[in-house]
Design an enzyme around this catalytic site. Sequence first.
Site, PDB file in Angstrom:
ATOM      1  N   LYS A   1       0.834  -1.207   0.000  1.00 56.15           N
ATOM      2  CA  LYS A   1       0.000   0.000   0.000  1.00 56.15           C
ATOM      3  C   LYS A   1       0.875   1.267   0.000  1.00 56.15           C
ATOM      4  CE  LYS A   1      -3.738  -2.459   2.329  1.00 56.15           C
ATOM      5  NZ  LYS A   1      -4.670  -2.472   3.482  1.00 56.15           N
ATOM      6  N   TYR A  32     -12.518  -2.620  -3.296  1.00 57.51           N
ATOM      7  CA  TYR A  32     -12.958  -2.831  -1.908  1.00 57.51           C
ATOM      8  C   TYR A  32     -14.483  -2.852  -1.780  1.00 57.51           C
ATOM      9  CZ  TYR A  32      -8.220  -2.280  -0.059  1.00 57.51           C
ATOM     10  OH  TYR A  32      -6.893  -2.451   0.253  1.00 57.51           O
ATOM     11  N   PHE A  59     -14.967   2.208   8.212  1.00 57.96           N
ATOM     12  CA  PHE A  59     -13.588   2.513   7.805  1.00 57.96           C
ATOM     13  C   PHE A  59     -13.436   2.714   6.302  1.00 57.96           C
ATOM     14  CE2 PHE A  59     -14.017  -2.142   8.154  1.00 57.96           C
ATOM     15  CZ  PHE A  59     -13.669  -2.519   6.867  1.00 57.96           C
ATOM     16  N   ARG A  83      -0.847 -14.584   4.508  1.00 62.98           N
ATOM     17  CA  ARG A  83      -1.526 -13.905   5.617  1.00 62.98           C
ATOM     18  C   ARG A  83      -0.719 -14.034   6.906  1.00 62.98           C
ATOM     19  NH1 ARG A  83      -6.409 -11.865   4.538  1.00 62.98           N
ATOM     20  NH2 ARG A  83      -7.204 -11.885   6.666  1.00 62.98           N
ATOM     21  N   THR A  90      -4.322  -7.470  11.030  1.00 61.80           N
ATOM     22  CA  THR A  90      -4.719  -6.296  10.250  1.00 61.80           C
ATOM     23  C   THR A  90      -4.201  -4.988  10.840  1.00 61.80           C
ATOM     24  OG1 THR A  90      -6.722  -7.474   9.659  1.00 61.80           O
ATOM     25  CG2 THR A  90      -6.722  -5.111   9.255  1.00 61.80           C
ATOM     26  N   ARG A 109       3.307  -6.245   8.565  1.00 64.85           N
ATOM     27  CA  ARG A 109       2.491  -5.125   9.047  1.00 64.85           C
ATOM     28  C   ARG A 109       3.090  -4.517  10.309  1.00 64.85           C
ATOM     29  NH1 ARG A 109      -3.280  -7.846   7.635  1.00 64.85           N
ATOM     30  NH2 ARG A 109      -3.673  -6.718   5.699  1.00 64.85           N
ATOM     31  N   ASN A 135      -1.750   0.111   7.070  1.00 68.96           N
ATOM     32  CA  ASN A 135      -1.190  -1.178   7.500  1.00 68.96           C
ATOM     33  C   ASN A 135      -0.297  -1.850   6.455  1.00 68.96           C
ATOM     34  OD1 ASN A 135      -3.179  -1.946   5.766  1.00 68.96           O
ATOM     35  ND2 ASN A 135      -4.156  -3.413   7.145  1.00 68.96           N
ATOM     36  N   HIS A 145      -1.607  -5.735   1.814  1.00 69.50           N
ATOM     37  CA  HIS A 145      -2.895  -6.421   1.696  1.00 69.50           C
ATOM     38  C   HIS A 145      -2.630  -7.877   1.351  1.00 69.50           C
ATOM     39  CE1 HIS A 145      -6.972  -7.281   0.129  1.00 69.50           C
ATOM     40  NE2 HIS A 145      -6.327  -7.921  -0.833  1.00 69.50           N
ATOM     41  N   GLU A 158      -9.192 -10.760  -7.071  1.00 69.92           N
ATOM     42  CA  GLU A 158      -8.363  -9.569  -6.890  1.00 69.92           C
ATOM     43  C   GLU A 158      -7.223  -9.506  -7.898  1.00 69.92           C
ATOM     44  OE1 GLU A 158      -9.432  -9.268  -2.140  1.00 69.92           O
ATOM     45  OE2 GLU A 158      -7.385  -9.795  -2.723  1.00 69.92           O
TER      46      GLU A 158
END
Length: 401
Positions: free
Chosen positions: A120, A158, A166, A194, A200, A214, A224, A227, A238
């Site tokens: 990000k 999203y 949020f 993950r 998160t 993260r 964060n 993704h 995605e």
Amino acid sequence: MFSGKQQLFLAITILIINRQCDPENLRYAFNTEWFDAEASLTRPYLLFYYPSDCSVELTDSKLNRTFLRRTRVEGVSLDQLYEGASLHIFGRLMTVLGFADDFTRNRLSLVKQRTFAMVKPDAVAHMGEILKAIQDHGFTVSRMKLTRLSEEGAAGFYEEHKGKHFFDPLMQFVTSGPVLALELVAENAVARWRELIGPTDSAKAREAAPDSLRARFGTNATLNAVHGSDSAEAAAREAAFFFPDSRSCRRPGLPTTACFANNTCCVILPHLVKAGRVGEVLQAIEAAGFRVAAAEMFYMENANAEEFYEIYKGVVPEYGAMVAQLVSGPCVALEITGDGDDLPERFRKCVGPRDPEMARHLRPGSLRARFGVDRVQMGLHCSDLPEDGPLEVDYFFKILQ
Ligand SMILES: *[C@@H]1O[C@H](CO)[C@@H](O)[C@H](O)[C@H]1NC(C)=O
Ligand SMILES: *[C@@H]1O[C@H](CO)[C@@H](O)[C@H](O)[C@H]1NC(C)=O
Ligand SMILES: *[C@@H]1O[C@H](CO)[C@@H](O)[C@H](O)[C@H]1NC(C)=O
């Protein structure tokens, strides 16, 4: 003991069992296709891969006819055979559509899973370090693009979060700068990615998983850093959003971040990409004071590679081998920017002499001295003449888009 008939029956049974278990004949089957640009036709092939000798066989699925007899193909290994993969077979860029039988699916579906990852805007400045962590943890990067999300694009990506509290801050954040979109391949990739990124909320991640990405690169629950898809289905959706398939409706891809000014071009060659060293190279380029303004992975066709290296034809004896290297797997093209009129010169010096052996003697700190093997696997291509830089950047980030 056994009658003649029984013996014959037994022998045949053993023969059949042996044949099935015989590692020599064990083969995996994939549905693949090749876009024949001349005929403007997509041609389907059944691809068999024999792990015993790493050989490949192709059958024309329409005509049910052998197209390529079982043979070894340079650069093709089981690693590269997964849904969505691109591979070169004698100059043809084939796309793997999926597993063609239950045996292959059962054996390989978890072994070769894909997931979608995104760095990000708050962590793009650390993309070299993050890519190094990705590659050090055994993930193969199969697609990659530095891009920018529009408000519309972000809202589409999203969609499932629309209406949540949020959502607005998230939209603002992910459209605030470039993002690095990645497709990763590994055994059990969704769960493993993950785990590597951690909880998160980056603040919580620092307590629960201090080594996670993260925890290392993010700030809080919004900012964060990275993704990760939460399921194989989400990963497919995605990845398709960021990397629209050339075979489906040819929706234009997301925009490049290239600025097409005061730039020069660099290409991380397939042998380095295969060795999982893209992250290290990006770190080295940034440590030397250059900015990577655009980055994208390409699977070059023979014709593109020849065109790109045209100026070396008849000039350097390795021309043919250089073309072969450039199509031997994915490469990563970069737009390099920085201050000053002498940027191309400075970057070329940083990359070093064409011959890595010579570079190790004359300029041991140069990139080719560190990452190159020989005059063909020279680690990186960079624009030789200042006026070629913008043209080469245009080639990757305009013409091949
Ligand atoms: C393809 O050909 C083989 C024999 O060459 C045959 O056994 C098989 O049934 C054929 N498959 C189809 C779909 O026609
Ligand atoms: C995260 O940090 C940013 C920058 O410090 C701040 O503006 C934002 O409100 C924070 N968001 C949350 C959910 O804490
Ligand atoms: C390119 O660099 C020159 C000076 O080196 C500067 O004047 C110009 O604004 C720069 N162009 C862009 C688009 O950044």
